[in-house]
Design an enzyme around this catalytic site. Structure first.
Site, short mmCIF file in Angstrom:
data_model
loop_
_atom_site.label_atom_id
_atom_site.label_comp_id
_atom_site.label_asym_id
_atom_site.label_seq_id
_atom_site.Cartn_x
_atom_site.Cartn_y
_atom_site.Cartn_z
N LYS A 9 11.42 -18.04 5.28
CA LYS A 9 10.16 -18.47 6.10
C LYS A 9 9.37 -19.40 5.45
O LYS A 9 9.33 -19.56 4.12
CB LYS A 9 9.45 -17.28 6.82
CG LYS A 9 10.20 -16.53 7.57
CD LYS A 9 9.33 -15.49 8.07
CE LYS A 9 10.32 -14.41 9.01
NZ LYS A 9 9.41 -13.28 9.53
N TYR A 49 14.19 -16.13 17.93
CA TYR A 49 13.38 -14.87 18.23
C TYR A 49 13.31 -14.34 19.70
O TYR A 49 12.33 -13.82 20.04
CB TYR A 49 12.09 -15.14 17.52
CG TYR A 49 12.03 -15.15 16.13
CD1 TYR A 49 12.46 -13.84 15.35
CD2 TYR A 49 11.59 -16.33 15.38
CE1 TYR A 49 12.39 -13.78 14.27
CE2 TYR A 49 11.42 -15.99 14.00
CZ TYR A 49 12.06 -14.78 13.22
OH TYR A 49 11.88 -14.94 12.07
N PHE A 57 2.80 -10.78 19.37
CA PHE A 57 2.67 -11.44 18.21
C PHE A 57 3.87 -12.81 18.31
O PHE A 57 3.78 -13.61 17.42
CB PHE A 57 3.41 -10.62 17.17
CG PHE A 57 4.78 -9.88 17.13
CD1 PHE A 57 5.83 -10.76 17.05
CD2 PHE A 57 5.08 -8.72 17.70
CE1 PHE A 57 7.13 -10.16 16.98
CE2 PHE A 57 6.21 -8.27 17.73
CZ PHE A 57 7.49 -8.99 17.50
N ARG A 85 19.45 -6.67 4.54
CA ARG A 85 17.93 -6.39 5.05
C ARG A 85 17.24 -5.50 4.18
O ARG A 85 16.07 -5.21 3.95
CB ARG A 85 18.29 -5.47 6.51
CG ARG A 85 18.49 -6.57 7.45
CD ARG A 85 18.54 -6.12 8.90
NE ARG A 85 17.57 -5.25 9.30
CZ ARG A 85 16.42 -6.04 9.92
NH1 ARG A 85 16.61 -7.30 10.25
NH2 ARG A 85 15.57 -5.19 10.64
N THR A 91 10.09 -4.35 7.76
CA THR A 91 9.54 -5.62 8.31
C THR A 91 7.80 -5.78 8.17
O THR A 91 7.43 -6.85 7.40
CB THR A 91 9.67 -5.41 9.84
OG1 THR A 91 11.01 -5.32 10.14
CG2 THR A 91 8.82 -6.41 10.57
N ARG A 102 10.11 -8.29 0.33
CA ARG A 102 8.83 -8.49 1.00
C ARG A 102 7.72 -7.30 0.12
O ARG A 102 6.74 -7.59 0.26
CB ARG A 102 8.77 -7.89 2.49
CG ARG A 102 9.63 -8.70 3.32
CD ARG A 102 10.43 -8.29 4.52
NE ARG A 102 10.71 -9.44 5.51
CZ ARG A 102 11.38 -8.75 6.71
NH1 ARG A 102 11.78 -7.73 7.11
NH2 ARG A 102 11.59 -9.59 7.55
N ASN A 112 6.08 -12.95 6.18
CA ASN A 112 6.76 -11.97 5.38
C ASN A 112 8.13 -12.33 4.65
O ASN A 112 8.88 -11.70 4.22
CB ASN A 112 7.16 -10.18 6.25
CG ASN A 112 8.05 -10.77 7.32
OD1 ASN A 112 8.39 -12.06 7.60
ND2 ASN A 112 8.29 -9.96 8.02
N HIS A 115 13.66 -13.66 6.81
CA HIS A 115 14.57 -13.14 7.85
C HIS A 115 15.78 -12.88 7.63
O HIS A 115 16.38 -13.56 6.97
CB HIS A 115 14.40 -14.23 9.31
CG HIS A 115 15.42 -13.93 10.35
ND1 HIS A 115 15.03 -12.98 11.35
CD2 HIS A 115 16.73 -13.88 10.20
CE1 HIS A 115 16.21 -12.71 12.01
NE2 HIS A 115 17.10 -13.46 11.44
N GLU A 126 23.07 -15.57 15.44
CA GLU A 126 22.27 -16.47 14.76
C GLU A 126 22.75 -17.49 14.07
O GLU A 126 22.53 -18.76 13.83
CB GLU A 126 21.30 -15.63 13.84
CG GLU A 126 20.36 -14.87 14.65
CD GLU A 126 19.48 -13.77 13.97
OE1 GLU A 126 18.71 -13.25 14.71
OE2 GLU A 126 19.63 -13.47 12.71
P1 IDP Z 1 12.63 -8.04 11.12
O1 IDP Z 1 12.35 -9.54 10.59
O2 IDP Z 1 12.54 -7.21 10.03
O3 IDP Z 1 14.08 -8.03 11.62
P2 IDP Z 1 11.46 -7.83 13.79
O4 IDP Z 1 11.11 -6.86 14.49
O5 IDP Z 1 12.93 -8.47 14.28
O6 IDP Z 1 11.62 -7.72 12.30
O7 IDP Z 1 10.40 -9.07 13.92
C1 IDP Z 1 10.89 -10.29 13.69
C2 IDP Z 1 9.53 -10.96 12.89
O8 IDP Z 1 8.33 -10.87 13.86
C3 IDP Z 1 8.94 -10.04 11.55
O9 IDP Z 1 9.77 -10.46 10.73
C4 IDP Z 1 7.64 -10.42 11.57
O10 IDP Z 1 7.19 -11.49 10.90
C5 IDP Z 1 7.23 -10.60 13.10
N1 IDP Z 1 6.75 -9.21 13.59
C6 IDP Z 1 7.32 -8.12 13.99
N2 IDP Z 1 6.39 -7.14 14.52
C7 IDP Z 1 5.24 -7.68 14.35
C8 IDP Z 1 4.06 -7.27 14.85
O11 IDP Z 1 3.56 -6.12 14.99
N3 IDP Z 1 2.96 -8.18 14.42
C9 IDP Z 1 3.01 -9.25 13.87
N4 IDP Z 1 4.46 -9.78 13.65
C10 IDP Z 1 5.21 -9.02 14.14
MG MG Z 2 14.57 -9.13 13.43
#
Ligand code: IDP
Ligand code: MG
Length: 135
Positions: A9, A49, A57, A85, A91, A102, A112, A115, A126
């Site tokens: 990112k 996304y 968010f 992962r 996350t 992370r 973070n 992805h 994707e």
């Molecule tokens: P992942 O990246 O670990 O797969 P996902 O749940 O798919 O996590 O969420 C995508 C991205 O959205 C996360 O990497 C994070 O940057 C952001 N995100 C997820 N949940 C939250 C939240 O509760 N608050 C703010 N950002 C979030």
């Molecule tokens: Mg995800």
């Protein structure tokens, strides 16, 4: 052989972590299949996304991933989806184990660093978005 999609990112690119991320994936045994530095449009970010559309968010997430260059890659190897992962970590960086990307390099959930696709089906989707010509 299983494939996954990974994106460094904008915060990861700005912090100079592209090489560190790639080094960790490669050291683990995942092979680079394709790689590109790019800028995401809001449209592409919203499609990528899409599962999060409507969540509080979502606008901030799209704003972040379109805020600067990203590095997109396809990695291949046994269990590539889960391996990438695990290497990325949880996350929320505050929950991510030290030793994960992370856990070592982030504190904020939006910024973070990386992805990674969450399943083989998601990876295919994707990879199709970002590398439509990949065989
Ligand atoms: P992942 O990246 O670990 O797969 P996902 O749940 O798919 O996590 O969420 C995508 C991205 O959205 C996360 O990497 C994070 O940057 C952001 N995100 C997820 N949940 C939250 C939240 O509760 N608050 C703010 N950002 C979030
Ligand atoms: Mg995800």
């Amino acid at each position: 052989m299983e494939r996954t999609f990974v994106m460094v990112k904008p915060d990861g690119v700005k912090a100079g972590l592209v090489g560190e991320c790639i080094r960790r994936y490669e050291a683990r045994g995942l092979a680079l299949v394709d790689l590109r530095l790019d800028r995401l449009t809001a449209e592409i970010a919203q499609v990528h996304y899409g599962e999060h559309a409507g969540k509080p968010f979502f606008p901030g997430l799209v704003e972040h991933v379109t805020s600067g260059p990203v590095v997109l890659m396809v990695l291949e190897g046994e269990g590539a989806v889960a391996a990438a992962r695990k290497t990325n970590g949880a996350t929320n960086p505050l929950d991510a184990e030290p030793g994960s990307i992370r856990g070592d390099f982030a504190l904020e959930i939006t910024a973070n660093v990386v992805h990674g696709s969450d399943s083989v089906t998601t990876a295919e989707r994707e990879i199709g978005i970002f590398f439509p010509n990949l065989k």
